[in-house]
Write an enzyme that holds these catalytic residues in place. Structure first.
Site, mmCIF file in Angstrom:
data_model
loop_
_atom_site.group_PDB
_atom_site.id
_atom_site.type_symbol
_atom_site.label_atom_id
_atom_site.label_comp_id
_atom_site.label_asym_id
_atom_site.label_seq_id
_atom_site.Cartn_x
_atom_site.Cartn_y
_atom_site.Cartn_z
ATOM 1 N N GLU A 128 -5.083 -5.717 10.911
ATOM 2 C CA GLU A 128 -4.739 -4.215 10.772
ATOM 3 C C GLU A 128 -4.858 -3.988 11.511
ATOM 4 O O GLU A 128 -5.711 -2.849 12.440
ATOM 5 C CB GLU A 128 -5.034 -3.727 9.392
ATOM 6 C CG GLU A 128 -4.125 -3.526 7.994
ATOM 7 C CD GLU A 128 -3.149 -3.245 7.126
ATOM 8 O OE1 GLU A 128 -2.879 -3.352 6.525
ATOM 9 O OE2 GLU A 128 -3.629 -1.632 6.949
ATOM 10 N N HIS B 140 -9.532 0.712 5.029
ATOM 11 C CA HIS B 140 -8.113 1.148 5.449
ATOM 12 C C HIS B 140 -8.479 1.804 6.787
ATOM 13 O O HIS B 140 -9.432 2.518 6.595
ATOM 14 C CB HIS B 140 -7.243 1.371 4.148
ATOM 15 C CG HIS B 140 -5.520 2.043 5.122
ATOM 16 N ND1 HIS B 140 -5.450 2.721 6.357
ATOM 17 C CD2 HIS B 140 -5.396 0.370 4.745
ATOM 18 C CE1 HIS B 140 -4.130 2.415 6.433
ATOM 19 N NE2 HIS B 140 -4.069 0.929 5.880
ATOM 20 N N ASN C 119 0.661 -1.114 0.108
ATOM 21 C CA ASN C 119 -0.060 0.174 -0.136
ATOM 22 C C ASN C 119 0.571 1.190 0.015
ATOM 23 O O ASN C 119 1.547 1.650 0.648
ATOM 24 C CB ASN C 119 -0.724 -0.151 1.593
ATOM 25 C CG ASN C 119 -1.889 1.226 0.833
ATOM 26 O OD1 ASN C 119 -1.932 2.315 0.945
ATOM 27 N ND2 ASN C 119 -2.438 1.495 2.578
ATOM 28 N N TRP C 120 0.974 1.553 -1.075
ATOM 29 C CA TRP C 120 2.110 2.747 -1.479
ATOM 30 C C TRP C 120 1.368 4.333 -0.331
ATOM 31 O O TRP C 120 2.338 5.474 -0.567
ATOM 32 C CB TRP C 120 2.070 3.496 -2.932
ATOM 33 C CG TRP C 120 3.132 2.001 -3.349
ATOM 34 C CD1 TRP C 120 3.322 0.897 -3.052
ATOM 35 C CD2 TRP C 120 3.510 1.927 -4.819
ATOM 36 N NE1 TRP C 120 4.195 0.683 -3.993
ATOM 37 C CE2 TRP C 120 4.319 0.693 -5.054
ATOM 38 C CE3 TRP C 120 3.082 2.943 -5.869
ATOM 39 C CZ2 TRP C 120 4.867 0.907 -5.885
ATOM 40 C CZ3 TRP C 120 3.763 2.828 -6.726
ATOM 41 C CH2 TRP C 120 4.746 1.813 -6.783
ATOM 42 N N LYS C 121 0.123 4.280 0.050
ATOM 43 C CA LYS C 121 -0.374 5.232 0.146
ATOM 44 C C LYS C 121 -0.126 6.420 -0.835
ATOM 45 O O LYS C 121 -0.244 6.263 -1.543
ATOM 46 C CB LYS C 121 -0.264 5.481 2.432
ATOM 47 C CG LYS C 121 -0.160 4.622 2.395
ATOM 48 C CD LYS C 121 0.074 4.497 4.164
ATOM 49 C CE LYS C 121 0.263 3.604 4.833
ATOM 50 N NZ LYS C 121 -0.640 3.215 6.372
ATOM 51 N N GLU D 149 -7.012 4.136 8.413
ATOM 52 C CA GLU D 149 -7.129 6.062 7.560
ATOM 53 C C GLU D 149 -8.291 6.343 7.117
ATOM 54 O O GLU D 149 -8.389 7.185 7.225
ATOM 55 C CB GLU D 149 -5.669 5.881 7.125
ATOM 56 C CG GLU D 149 -4.347 5.446 7.599
ATOM 57 C CD GLU D 149 -3.381 5.286 6.534
ATOM 58 O OE1 GLU D 149 -3.154 5.707 5.686
ATOM 59 O OE2 GLU D 149 -2.140 5.302 7.132
ATOM 60 N N GLY E 31 2.052 1.980 10.806
ATOM 61 C CA GLY E 31 3.123 3.102 10.735
ATOM 62 C C GLY E 31 3.250 3.293 11.896
ATOM 63 O O GLY E 31 4.524 4.496 12.183
ATOM 64 N N SER F 98 3.474 -2.523 10.103
ATOM 65 C CA SER F 98 5.223 -2.681 10.237
ATOM 66 C C SER F 98 5.212 -3.789 10.146
ATOM 67 O O SER F 98 6.180 -4.296 10.737
ATOM 68 C CB SER F 98 4.979 -2.354 11.907
ATOM 69 O OG SER F 98 5.004 -0.601 12.297
#
Ligand code: PEP
Length: 252
Positions: free
Chosen positions: A167, A95, A9-11, A97, A173, A212
């Protein structure tokens, strides 16, 4: 036998030049027979170009989000059909986020899951508890709620080709990953929850761990019986690190 998946996931990172460099580095050392399916999920605007760079390789393309609706007056949104049209096979759904920063509800996440599934994308459904939930012993409750809304809307059949990513929010992160035992415990819970509706689908569903994941911890996480690969954020932006994580998905 479930084929593991390692998804990056490159975000909201990258540029045309950085993406080209990363893909070049990945493809230069990509195994001829990868031990797992491998996916990269760039930002929407780069999907088509990254897809072109991946053509003929064993790397697949995925979106980071999708609209719950099929088409119409939804400014700023991207539909499942559009993702398919530019070559995506996978899409990340729900996700943390998106759930936390953009207030996506469980219901909206489930609708997005349904939209992706209906269009033949493989939805990667993210579930996971916040630290306060874990500390209060509510991990199962939270994960079950997030999963059940999807199972209610789409049925267990919605997970036929689908993927779940556990997750824990406190591990994303932060550099603090769940221990292999912590991950396995929740993954087994997720599989049992799906299994209560359909044992065959539960046995076939890939459940990825995310939070992570790095070259240094991937092998021990992926060695757990219900961990079928990983959803990788930060470490997916470094070719060496991502390829080492992919290698860790092979037979240990
Ligand atoms: C993620 O973004 O899904 C993720 C797991 O990030 P990281 O690997 O950086 O914790």
């Amino acid at each position: 036998m479930r084929r593991a998946i390692v998804a990056g996931n490159w975000k909201m990172h990258g540029s045309r030049a950085e993406n080209a460099q990363l893909i070049e580095e990945l493809l230069a050392r990509f195994p001829a027979q990868p031990p797992a399916a491998c996916v990269v999920c760039p930002p929407f605007v780069y999907l088509q170009e990254v897809g072109r760079l991946l053509r003929g390789s064993h790397l697949s393309l995925g979106g980071q989000d999708v609209c719950a609706d099929a088409q119409g007056a939804f400014t700023g949104e991207v539909s499942a059909a559009m993702l398919k049209d530019v070559g995506c096979e996978y899409v990340i759904i729900g996700h943390s986020e998106r759930r936390l920063l953009y207030r996506e509800s469980d219901q909206l996440v489930a609708r997005k899951f349904g939209a992706a599934h209906a269009r033949g994308l493989v939805p990667i459904l993210c579930v996971g508890e916040q630290l306060a939930d874990r500390d209060a012993g509510r991990t199962h409750e939270v994960v079950a709620r997030q999963l059940d809304v999807v199972l209610e809307l789409c049925g267990a059949g919605g997970l036929e080709q689908g993927v779940v990513a556990y997750e824990p929010v406190w591990a994303i992160g932060t550099g603090r990953n769940a221990t292999p035992d912590q991950a396995q415990e929740v993954h087994a819970f997720i599989r049992a929850r799906i299994g209560a509706r359909d044992a065959r689908i539960a046995a076939a569903t890939r459940i990825l761990y995310g939070g992570s994941v790095k070259a240094g911890n991937a092998a021990e996480l992926f060695a757990m019986p219900d961990v079928d690969g990983g959803l990788v954020g930060g470490a997916s932006l470094k070719a060496d690190e991502f390829l080492s994580i992919l290698a860790a998905a092979g037979p240990g």
